[in-house]
Write a protein that holds these residues in place. Sequence first.
Motif, short mmCIF file in Angstrom:
data_model
loop_
_atom_site.label_atom_id
_atom_site.label_comp_id
_atom_site.label_asym_id
_atom_site.label_seq_id
_atom_site.Cartn_x
_atom_site.Cartn_y
_atom_site.Cartn_z
N THR A 122 -77.33 5.94 -20.49
CA THR A 122 -77.44 5.49 -21.87
C THR A 122 -76.75 6.51 -22.77
O THR A 122 -76.54 7.67 -22.36
CB THR A 122 -78.91 5.37 -22.31
N PRO A 123 -76.43 6.15 -24.00
CA PRO A 123 -75.87 7.15 -24.92
C PRO A 123 -76.79 8.36 -25.09
O PRO A 123 -76.32 9.50 -25.11
CB PRO A 123 -75.71 6.38 -26.23
N ALA A 124 -78.09 8.14 -25.20
CA ALA A 124 -79.02 9.26 -25.36
C ALA A 124 -78.98 10.20 -24.15
O ALA A 124 -78.99 11.43 -24.31
CB ALA A 124 -80.44 8.73 -25.57
N GLU A 125 -78.91 9.63 -22.95
CA GLU A 125 -78.83 10.47 -21.74
C GLU A 125 -77.54 11.27 -21.74
O GLU A 125 -77.53 12.44 -21.36
CB GLU A 125 -78.91 9.60 -20.49
N ASP A 142 -72.26 14.15 -37.45
CA ASP A 142 -72.36 13.66 -38.84
C ASP A 142 -72.83 12.21 -38.95
O ASP A 142 -72.84 11.66 -40.05
CB ASP A 142 -71.00 13.79 -39.53
N CYS A 143 -73.23 11.60 -37.85
CA CYS A 143 -73.56 10.17 -37.92
C CYS A 143 -74.93 9.86 -37.32
O CYS A 143 -75.16 8.76 -36.81
CB CYS A 143 -72.47 9.34 -37.26
N ARG A 144 -75.85 10.78 -37.42
CA ARG A 144 -77.18 10.58 -36.84
C ARG A 144 -77.94 9.41 -37.47
O ARG A 144 -78.75 8.77 -36.80
CB ARG A 144 -78.02 11.84 -36.99
N ASP A 145 -77.70 9.15 -38.73
CA ASP A 145 -78.46 8.10 -39.42
C ASP A 145 -78.24 6.72 -38.82
O ASP A 145 -79.08 5.83 -38.97
CB ASP A 145 -78.09 8.06 -40.91
N ALA A 179 -83.41 8.39 -33.85
CA ALA A 179 -83.63 9.84 -33.89
C ALA A 179 -83.87 10.42 -32.51
O ALA A 179 -83.45 11.54 -32.22
CB ALA A 179 -84.81 10.17 -34.81
N ASP A 180 -84.50 9.64 -31.61
CA ASP A 180 -84.79 10.18 -30.28
C ASP A 180 -83.52 10.44 -29.46
O ASP A 180 -83.55 11.21 -28.51
CB ASP A 180 -85.79 9.31 -29.52
N TRP A 181 -82.40 9.82 -29.83
CA TRP A 181 -81.14 10.12 -29.15
C TRP A 181 -80.76 11.59 -29.34
O TRP A 181 -80.05 12.16 -28.52
CB TRP A 181 -80.00 9.26 -29.70
#
Length: 168
Positions: A37-40, A54-57, A61-63
């Motif tokens: 996954t992207p988070a992994e 710069d694009c966390r929003d 958030a857990d990513w």
Amino acid sequence: METRRVIVNDLMQQDYVYLVTEPVGENFDPSFEPDLTPAEMLELGVFGGKYMTDCRDEYPADWFANARLCHERHDPTLNLFGVNASQPLSVWRKKGWIWEEDPRGWFQWYCRYYMGRRSEDDERQIKRWRAVRRHVAQLKKHCRPGDLRCRPRQRQALLHWAYDSRNI
């Protein structure tokens, strides 16, 4: 599922709007089966940690809870395999790999696809993802199973495309 609008305002896009039409992490094209996954990927360490600072929003958030990021610079030591396997964005643009809707490239497309956006670019990006698989065959041919020190740059490049070469 109800369609949801996402409005993006970051360093590379202003007032870009897209629609989320699928549940998060579901209903992928049958030919698209990423290992990670992207988070992994962010937690393992990709793109020298600089890619998404710069694009966390735009994303959950857990990513970013355990993401290996560096706001100041591209730092290859943050990559899982500790090497630089990236080309500059200017190279991506020159080769025609970057489209306006995803100015950061394939990984941005994948993050948005994973979140449920579907677009006219899906077929092209999935085709590009499948083409990277040739590197899996090269690792199998040239490396002993489980030898993560063999071809670290190629392994890192595979990781950038959501292939998990730790299993090869």
